[in-house]
Design an enzyme around this catalytic site. Structure first.
Site, PDB file in Angstrom:
ATOM      1  N   MET A   1      -1.067   6.179  -2.711  1.00 36.32           N
ATOM      2  CA  MET A   1      -2.552   6.534  -3.593  1.00 36.32           C
ATOM      3  C   MET A   1      -3.222   5.308  -4.002  1.00 36.32           C
ATOM      4  SD  MET A   1      -0.865   8.387  -7.045  1.00 36.32           S
ATOM      5  CE  MET A   1      -2.072   9.466  -7.544  1.00 36.32           C
ATOM      6  N   GLY A   2      -2.685   4.599  -3.297  1.00 37.86           N
ATOM      7  CA  GLY A   2      -3.721   3.210  -3.537  1.00 37.86           C
ATOM      8  C   GLY A   2      -3.212   2.387  -2.694  1.00 37.86           C
TER       9      GLY A   2
ATOM     10  N   ASP B   1      10.658   6.495 -11.041  1.00 39.39           N
ATOM     11  CA  ASP B   1      11.099   6.389  -9.785  1.00 39.39           C
ATOM     12  C   ASP B   1      11.564   4.242  -9.563  1.00 39.39           C
ATOM     13  OD1 ASP B   1      10.108   6.286  -6.885  1.00 39.39           O
ATOM     14  OD2 ASP B   1       7.992   5.413  -7.306  1.00 39.39           O
TER      15      ASP B   1
ATOM     16  N   ALA C   1       0.948  -1.395   0.303  1.00 40.61           N
ATOM     17  CA  ALA C   1       0.063   0.014   0.361  1.00 40.61           C
ATOM     18  C   ALA C   1       0.973   1.193  -0.360  1.00 40.61           C
ATOM     19  CB  ALA C   1      -0.931   0.166   0.842  1.00 40.61           C
ATOM     20  N   GLY C   2      -0.078   2.638  -0.674  1.00 45.65           N
ATOM     21  CA  GLY C   2       1.263   3.613  -1.173  1.00 45.65           C
ATOM     22  C   GLY C   2       0.312   4.468  -0.315  1.00 45.65           C
TER      23      GLY C   2
END
Length: 656
Positions: free
Chosen positions: A23-24, A137, A20-21
């Site tokens: 944004m989602g 990234d 999980a991060g």
């Protein structure tokens, strides 16, 4: 909100959370119709109604879906305009990310593992760059590890979530990349291009080798300031077992100015691989070889712009490091320049000779001095001319009889990896790190054509026996066949999952053998462009392949310090020629098929009797990696090229 097991999204049944991060989250889910698991990336509910977020996510999906590469996670499907949630389904990689490997080795991975991961990521990034896509990234968390029953494991790049196309000129509207791996230009108004990904890949390699990121601080401001101003810390402070050359590799990848970095990710990966090579230790001969007075060749003329490698390096400003690709290998970082026009008598390496082999007369090597490392040598069909290519970007022609340099062909903008004459001797094909194959008229020494490899270095070029087809292989992973007359591409032979290091046509021209970095050794039917067979490797890179003149035997040299021999009819292995002191970089059969020469990373060349599968002799004289070996058409001379900046012409025992 994190979804729970059993919930359904767009028909996918959630089975668990992968990560999980901000944004989602990414879930492992079961496909609604197909019996397979997928990785399902779902944006948070709050973003689904945000027009800007939806547009960014759709851009990510469009970019990711168009990328097809064995080292990039495949995108299967995505949400439509009417979907209440934003989602992206991808191939599920069960091995986890590189963090799994680091957890087992918190002080750093073994160098060979770290470099292999970086090589896989580099192949993926160079491909993405060829499609005008930046990743932006690159970090260990975005490198997934997939178990591979044949080759152990491989790394796949994922999450192009903040990718932008290369023609997007926006630089620092906002920095979404993880700060620990972000290039300095990301924090300024300077344009950002593919070299930012090279920098991030360099930070990733540092992390893999040491277990920590190169620039640390108490907060974001300190980390950004370190990226902008601080040199990378010395690797050997954390890993004393690493060669000093690896520090120079990291320093080049992490150069503050993008122009000082490697030209491509694969060039960086090759430099890291090369830096792991240990300097050879030469045995002291037990007794001197019989004194032989060779006839000194005529003085070799030095090109007016040619300077010794050491001098040219000293003249460079200290703030502008030169890339250490395949190029600057390595052994302590210094290449030896040998005086032009000299000839020497060599001592036979008695420590390696088989006791049952009578000592032949010590071979004499005439030395052709280069300005820098030599990666490829090739005789013309009549044996009168030798072509060489290497780090100085030049293609050179030499008169074999007089040892005079008779041509310098400039055009490549990076090192030259491969040179080969056409069967009629009129054309020379050369491949280089600049992603091009160039065709030259040998008589006029003018370039007559240029073939684009699309992306990545060209490692090998070879003509078919009738001269109508040119095969090229390299970082692109696909083997390409070209019509020599029209310069048009005929076909792509796909199936390799890593750079193609070497190729060879069978004498009849029907079969093409290819060896790759991922231990794959493959035979192709050139007529229908299909795979004939995959031959098992030693689990390490295949660096060189060669057919015997009768086509009955195929040889492969690899990173396991051995040469394997195969019967081309039965496709069964008929022998292992072991005992080389290092990885075998080049193999070649003598014209009569009785002798095989193998050039090694330990700076030696070993000669083998094929009929008896026995060792004949060791040729010692180079003091660095022997990248290329070639027999003259009459079998009397063996040419060898090395990173010690010399080409040596060996008059073989038993020849007049």
């Amino acid at each position: 909100m994190v979804l729970r097991a059993g919930e359904v999204v767009a028909g996918f049944v959630i089975e668990g959370v992968l990560g999980a991060g901000g944004m989602g989250a990414v879930y492992v889910a079961r496909h609604p119709r197909l019996e397979r698991r997928v990785a399902l990336k779902v944006l948070h509910d709050s973003l689904a109604g945000d027009r800007r977020a939806r547009a960014a996510f759709e851009r990510e999906a469009a970019l990711a879906a168009r990328l097809e590469h064995p080292n990039i996670v495949t995108v299967y499907d995505r949400s439509g305009p009417e979907d209440p949630m934003l989602w992206l389904s991808m191939r599920h990689i069960p091995g986890g990310d590189v963090g799994v490997l680091l957890n087992a080795a918190p002080s750093g991975l073994p160098a060979e593992v770290a470099v292999a991961v970086i090589a896989d990521a580099a192949a993926a990034l160079d491909y993405a760059h060829s499609q005008d896509v930046l990743h932006r990234d690159v970090k260990p968390a975005n490198l997934l590890i997939e178990p591979d029953p044949r080759h152990g494991q491989r790394a796949l790049l994922t999450d192009f979530g903040i990718a932008r196309t290369l023609d997007d000129t926006v630089t620092l509207a906002e920095v979404a990349a993880t700060l620990a791996y972000a290039a300095p230009e990301r924090f300024t108004r300077r344009p950002v291009d593919h070299r930012a990904d090279i920098y991030s890949l360099g930070c990733t390699l540092y992390h893999l080798l040491t277990g920590t990121v190169p620039f640390r601080g108490g907060g974001a401001v300190e980390v950004i300031a370190a990226h902008l101003n601080d040199p990378p810390p010395n690797l050997r402070l954390s890993r004393s077992d690493l060669p000093t050359a690896m520090d120079a590799v990291i320093a080049t990848a992490l150069a503050k100015d993008p122009a000082d970095r490697y030209p491509s990710c694969l060039a960086f990966a090759e430099a890291a691989r090369s830096a792991r090579i240990t300097p050879p230790r030469f045995p002291t001969p037990k007794r001197p070889a019989p004194a032989i007075a060779p006839v000194a060749p005529a003085p070799t003329r030095v090109h007016e712009n040619a300077f010794p490698a050491q001098v040219s390096r000293q003249s460079e400003p200290p703030h502008s490091p030169r890339p250490i690709t395949r190029r600057r290998l390595l052994i302590g970082g210094a290449l030896c320049t040998v005086a032009a026009g000299t000839a020497i008598t060599l001592l036979r390496d008695t420590d390696h000779a088989d006791p049952d082999v009578s000592a032949p007369t010590a071979p004499v090597a005439d030395v052709l001095a280069h300005d820098d490392a030599v990666f490829s040598v090739a005789f013309s069909p009549d044996g009168r001319t030798l072509a060489t290519g290497g780090l100085d970007k030049m293609v050179r022609l030499w008169d074999v009889g007089t040892h005079q340099r008779i041509g310098n062909m400039a055009g490549h903008t990076d090192l030259v990896n491969s040179v080969v004459f056409s069967p009629d001797g009129r054309t020379l094909a050369t491949g280089g790190f600049d992603s091009t194959v160039r065709l030259w008229d040998v008589q006029t020494q003018r370039q007559t054509g240029e073939l684009s490899a699309d992306t990545g270095a060209v490692h090998s070029v070879v003509f078919s026996p009738d001269g109508r087809i040119l095969a090229t292989g390299g970082a692109h992973t696909a083997v390409r066949l070209w019509d020599v007359g029209t310069h048009q591409k005929i076909a792509d032979l796909r199936g390799h999952i890593s750079p193609v290091n070497s190729m060879a046509f069978s004498p009849g021209g029907r079969t093409l053998a290819t060896g790759s970095q991922a231990a794959m050794f493959r035979l192709w039917d050139v007529g229908n462009f299909e795979v004939i067979a995959d031959l098992p490797g030693n689990g390490v890179a295949v660096y060189s392949v060669a057919f015997s003149s009768d086509g009955r035997t195929l040889a492969s040299g690899d990173g396991y310090k051995s040469v394997r021999l195969w019967d081309t009819g039965s496709r069964q292995k008929i022998g292992d020629l072991s005992g080389n002191g290092g990885a075998v970089r080049s193999v070649a059969f003598s014209p009569d098929g009785r002798t095989l020469a193998a050039g090694s990373e330990d700076a030696s060349i070993r000669l083998w009797d094929i009929a008896g599968l026995r060792h004949i002799d060791v040729l010692s004289g180079h003091n660095s990696v022997v990248w290329s070996v070639a027999f003259s058409p009459d079998g009397r001379i063996l040419a060898t090229g090395s990173t010690d900046s010399t080409v040596r012409l060996w008059k073989l025992p038993g020849t007049a």
